[in-house]
Design a protein around this motif. Structure first.
Motif, mmCIF file in Angstrom:
data_model
loop_
_atom_site.group_PDB
_atom_site.id
_atom_site.type_symbol
_atom_site.label_atom_id
_atom_site.label_comp_id
_atom_site.label_asym_id
_atom_site.label_seq_id
_atom_site.Cartn_x
_atom_site.Cartn_y
_atom_site.Cartn_z
ATOM 1 N N HIS A 84 0.823 -1.218 0.000
ATOM 2 C CA HIS A 84 0.000 0.000 0.000
ATOM 3 C C HIS A 84 0.860 1.273 0.000
ATOM 4 C CE1 HIS A 84 -3.436 -2.583 0.570
ATOM 5 N NE2 HIS A 84 -2.979 -3.027 1.715
ATOM 6 N N TRP A 86 0.779 3.511 -2.271
ATOM 7 C CA TRP A 86 -0.117 4.582 -2.692
ATOM 8 C C TRP A 86 -1.477 4.384 -2.030
ATOM 9 C CZ3 TRP A 86 2.443 8.336 -4.737
ATOM 10 C CH2 TRP A 86 3.511 8.116 -5.610
ATOM 11 N N PRO A 87 -2.223 5.462 -1.796
ATOM 12 C CA PRO A 87 -3.561 5.318 -1.205
ATOM 13 C C PRO A 87 -4.471 4.453 -2.079
ATOM 14 C CG PRO A 87 -2.838 7.610 -1.140
ATOM 15 C CD PRO A 87 -1.857 6.873 -1.993
ATOM 16 N N LYS A 88 -5.432 3.777 -1.437
ATOM 17 C CA LYS A 88 -6.365 2.925 -2.175
ATOM 18 C C LYS A 88 -7.341 3.739 -3.009
ATOM 19 C CE LYS A 88 -6.345 -0.901 1.178
ATOM 20 N NZ LYS A 88 -7.198 -1.723 2.072
ATOM 21 N N ASP A 89 -7.815 4.850 -2.452
ATOM 22 C CA ASP A 89 -8.792 5.690 -3.128
ATOM 23 C C ASP A 89 -8.161 6.384 -4.335
ATOM 24 O OD1 ASP A 89 -11.332 7.400 -3.195
ATOM 25 O OD2 ASP A 89 -9.762 8.911 -2.917
ATOM 26 N N SER A 92 -7.327 10.172 -3.853
ATOM 27 C CA SER A 92 -6.191 10.338 -2.942
ATOM 28 C C SER A 92 -4.896 9.882 -3.596
ATOM 29 C CB SER A 92 -6.428 9.540 -1.652
ATOM 30 O OG SER A 92 -7.608 9.953 -1.013
ATOM 31 N N ARG A 93 -4.985 8.806 -4.373
ATOM 32 C CA ARG A 93 -3.805 8.298 -5.073
ATOM 33 C C ARG A 93 -3.308 9.310 -6.099
ATOM 34 N NH1 ARG A 93 -5.920 3.830 -5.941
ATOM 35 N NH2 ARG A 93 -6.500 3.952 -8.150
ATOM 36 N N ALA A 96 -1.563 12.042 -4.159
ATOM 37 C CA ALA A 96 -0.253 11.591 -3.673
ATOM 38 C C ALA A 96 0.767 11.542 -4.804
ATOM 39 C CB ALA A 96 -0.385 10.222 -3.014
ATOM 40 N N TYR A 149 -6.108 14.507 5.283
ATOM 41 C CA TYR A 149 -6.068 13.071 5.521
ATOM 42 C C TYR A 149 -5.682 12.707 6.956
ATOM 43 C CZ TYR A 149 -5.923 13.258 0.434
ATOM 44 O OH TYR A 149 -6.210 13.531 -0.887
ATOM 45 N N PHE A 157 -0.711 11.070 3.830
ATOM 46 C CA PHE A 157 -1.978 10.504 3.365
ATOM 47 C C PHE A 157 -2.511 9.455 4.335
ATOM 48 C CE2 PHE A 157 -0.086 12.549 -0.204
ATOM 49 C CZ PHE A 157 -1.164 13.106 -0.894
ATOM 50 N N GLY A 161 3.574 6.220 3.232
ATOM 51 C CA GLY A 161 3.516 5.769 1.851
ATOM 52 C C GLY A 161 4.558 6.442 0.983
#
Length: 218
Positions: A84, A86-89, A92-93, A96, A149, A157, A161
């Motif tokens: 993970h 990078w963010p899952k969403d 948000s990804r 980032a 966040y 975030f 990450g």
């Protein structure tokens, strides 16, 4: 087959710190090869044996070679999705990735005037207007990310990450050059400096004895 990450001196090499920290903090196993920078033709040739770019860091995964800090992090994120980085969403990804790319391509004045040097005694120096603008922009990024966040965790975030790894050397720069920062930025710096992987890199950098004169001149 284990990954191999080729890096430069931990005292100086900010670009090496970024993927090293991303891998280490997210428990992605790798073998480490350190090749001192600017020490002569022999070490330059060692780097060229890994990549024709002649620069570190370099990640080797079997017959795959990746030779750029952000590209290495992107590769690791694809190779180890469970980490993970990078963010899952998706939104948000994208955010980032945008701030990480801004770090990757920008802030030249800060880089030039405040090189990473863990051995340097902490103390302020006169900075150009361009460097001060870079500092203000970085603080803006950190503050806005944590405001947006922060409920998810103390990093940019939420959880640690890729974006944190990309800005990690700036934490050292702000500390080393006694940069005045806002309280929320100081909180973020404290969070990063408490990260075990960040501390491990710092200890190793401080233990190095090689001095590279070009990085000692202010």
């Amino acid at each position: 087959m284990a990954l191999t990450l080729v890096i430069g001196n931990k005292n100086y090499s900010s670009w090496s710190m970024r993927p090293w920290l991303a891998l280490k903090a997210r428990n992605i196993a790798f073998d480490e090869v350190i090749i001192p920078l600017y020490t002569g033709d022999a070490d330059k040739q060692r780097i060229l044996e890994f990549t024709r770019s002649g620069k570190v860091p370099v990640l080797v995964d079997g017959d795959i070679t990746i030779w750029d800090s952000l590209a290495i992090i992107e590769y690791a994120a694809e190779r180890f999705p469970e980490a993970h980085l990078w963010p899952k969403d998706a939104a948000s990804r994208a955010h980032a990735r945008s701030v990480s790319a801004e770090m990757h391509s920008g802030f030249a004045a800060l880089r030039d005037e405040c090189g990473m040097n863990l051995h340097r005694p902490v103390g302020a120096k006169a900075l150009s207007a361009a460097a001060l603008a870079d500092i203000a922009r970085i603080q803006e990024i950190w503050s806005k990310c944590r405001a947006r966040y922060g409920k998810l965790g103390p990093y940019l975030f939420g959880a640690f990450g890729a974006a944190d790894a990309m800005y990690a050397p700036v934490v050292h720069r702000f500390r080393t050059y006694a940069i005045g920062v806002a309280p929320d930025v100081r909180d973020y710096m404290d969070t990063m400096m408490a990260l075990p992987a960040f501390q491990q890199w710092t200890r190793a950098g401080l233990a190095e004895t090689l001095v590279i004169e070009k990085y000692e001149v202010e």
